[in-house]
Design an enzyme around this catalytic site. Structure first.
Site, PDB file in Angstrom:
ATOM      1  N   ASP A  74     -21.793  10.170  34.732  1.00  0.00           N
ATOM      2  CA  ASP A  74     -20.562  10.520  35.597  1.00  0.00           C
ATOM      3  C   ASP A  74     -19.588   9.376  35.502  1.00  0.00           C
ATOM      4  OD1 ASP A  74     -20.952   9.001  37.875  1.00  0.00           O
ATOM      5  OD2 ASP A  74     -22.080  10.472  38.710  1.00  0.00           O
ATOM      6  N   ASP A  76     -15.818   7.450  36.879  1.00  0.00           N
ATOM      7  CA  ASP A  76     -14.409   7.167  37.903  1.00  0.00           C
ATOM      8  C   ASP A  76     -13.787   6.895  37.684  1.00  0.00           C
ATOM      9  OD1 ASP A  76     -17.349   8.135  39.258  1.00  0.00           O
ATOM     10  OD2 ASP A  76     -17.845   6.202  39.548  1.00  0.00           O
ATOM     11  N   ASP A 158     -19.873  -4.368  44.956  1.00  0.00           N
ATOM     12  CA  ASP A 158     -21.336  -5.047  45.051  1.00  0.00           C
ATOM     13  C   ASP A 158     -21.321  -5.963  44.375  1.00  0.00           C
ATOM     14  OD1 ASP A 158     -21.481  -3.425  43.240  1.00  0.00           O
ATOM     15  OD2 ASP A 158     -22.607  -2.334  44.829  1.00  0.00           O
TER      16      ASP A 158
END
Length: 467
Positions: A74, A76, A158
């Site tokens: 996907d 983002d 992260d």
């Protein structure tokens, strides 16, 4: 004297060395990303936001995967527009989430996820009540809707490999955390202090393992160091969130390697405590059954075949059942009710840790129930079992048990043949089975009776048979 002191502090010789200028800008000539590889819907979202006066970039996993030559699952987008401002630009969008507000822009079956640049929580500037509402006393972030700029957004992501921003207009990559270098060196590295980042969100430990397994990377030494010591923090994560994370861990096509890393870093026990206990007591059988189940799952995903979490959880929890069955039999329950009670116990306890929905726990228990019914083949039972909607899953699970070394008296081979032969041959197989049972009953009477036993999975300890 004071004037000289001020001048000395301002002296260039005493000034701290400056950090390398960030971000590192990787021009089109130095990376292999092509616009043609990017979803046209993602590019249209970026283009519309830019035309509306906002910053907008492709970010994170899609950029990382394209740099690795992998097709992204996907795409983002990160922007300085707030969720409400993004929503105002797209009729086909809606705001989701509370802890972390996002916008999903829908294009048929494809969803482009748009996130606003985030900043770290400025704890030193907040009052006690607001800090308490944003963070748990352990340090875990409870809400994360503090908006910031692109650099702040990069620093609160992260892993370094996920802090990469692709500017579609000029086809440049902005690298704020040396993520491109870690991609080349195949390393999973946290941004910031690992212990603090894990305390903010313990699920990052699971993400480190998932990315390492998915990408074939190593977890960088300092990133790996606190994991075993902080693994217990996963017990504080909501059970519903852990369910979603476990599906990502085991249904992404790298389940076997993921399991090995979870065990290595002591992360398996907080997720599956009863199975972890079985793994400690009987490591050979338990490990073999789980690894074979996960290898089968990986193979089905590679082949584009459907997989069900019900079968996955049935395999992950099965090794914990025998000890619980023994417990209930010692309390005086017959074999089948003891099995049913044990299944209820294990399911209930597991759902407190991982919120497995009933749409999966019910077929999971039916798969287990089939293991007690498959040995009972006399008369018309075999044909009735073949018509059972759970037969195939139960049969596959039987073969899995046998592949792990469980002794079933060649039950799997019998059922395999029964499915392949003609009706007349099936009747002959049932007659032969009845004759064998009759001879067995005679032998029992001559020995003085006693119920037939089957072996507990992977051990020499007998448990009552359902036959």
């Amino acid at each position: 004297m004071l004037k000289k002191l001020i001048q000395s502090l301002r002296s260039p010789l005493r000034r701290a060395p400056s950090k390398p200028e960030l971000p590192i800008v990787i021009p089109r000539s130095q990376h292999a990303l092509e616009r043609e590889q990017i979803s046209r819907h993602a590019l249209s979202v970026v283009d519309r936001l830019e035309k509306a006066g906002y910053q907008a970039y492709l970010v994170g996993g899609c950029v990382r995967d394209l740099m690795l030559g992998v097709e992204p699952k996907d795409f983002d987008v990160a922007t300085n527009a707030t969720p409400e401002q993004v929503r105002a630009e797209f009729r086909n969008a809606r705001v989701i989430g509370r802890r972390f507000k996002l916008v999903h822009v829908h294009f048929g079956r494809e969803i482009i996820e748009v996130a606003t640049f985030r900043a770290n929580h400025p704890e030193e500037e907040e009052d006690e009540d607001s800090v308490h509402s944003a963070r748990h006393e352990s340090g875990r972030i409870l809400r994360d809707n503090i908006y910031g700029n692109q650099e702040q957004d990069a620093q609160r992501r992260d892993f370094t490999i996920n802090a990469l921003y692709y500017e579609a207009t000029q086809e440049r990559i902005f690298d704020y955390a040396n993520g491109a270098s870690d991609i080349r060196n195949r390393l999973i590295r946290l941004i910031g202090d690992p212990e603090q980042r894990y305390q903010e969100d313990p699920v990052r430990m699971l993400r480190a393992v998932r990315f390492a397994a998915k990408l074939g990377f190593e977890i960088e030494e300092q990133t790996a160091a606190p994991i075993r010591r902080l693994a217990h923090l996963l017990r504080d994560i909501p059970a519903s969130r852990l369910f979603d994370e476990v599906l990502k861990l085991f249904l992404s096509g790298n389940a076997e390697r993921t399991y090995e890393l979870l065990v290595t870093y002591d992360l398996f026990a907080p997720l599956f405590p009863a199975t972890a206990e079985a793994l400690e007591k009987n490591p050979e059988y338990t490990g073999r059954l789980i690894k074979q189940a996960l290898a089968n799952t990986d193979a089905r995903i590679r082949e584009g075949k459907p997989v069900t979490p019900a079968f996955l959880f049935a395999a992950l929890l099965w090794p914990a059942l025998p000890a619980r069955v023994d417990y209930h039999q010692e309390k005086g329950l017959p074999p089948i009710p003891a099995m049913q009670e044990a299944a209820h116990d294990i399911t209930l306890e597991q759902c407190r840790r991982i919120a497995i929905p009933k749409r999966f726990t019910i077929p999971m228990r039916e798969i287990w129930d089939m293991q007690e019914r498959l040995p009972r083949r006399q008369g018309k039972r075999a044909d009735m079992l073949l018509e059972n909607p759970r037969f195939r899953a139960g049969y596959d699970f039987l073969l899995l048990r046998e592949s792990a070394g469980e002794r079933t008296g060649n039950l799997g081979q019998w059922w395999t043949r029964y499915q392949e032969v003609s009706d007349s041959q099936r009747r002959e197989m049932i007659r032969e089975l009845s004759q064998e049972d009759g001879k067995g009953a005679v032998r029992k009477r001559r020995r003085g009776g006693g119920s037939r036993k089957r072996r507990t999975p992977g051990t020499d300890k007998p448990t009552p048979s359902a036959e």
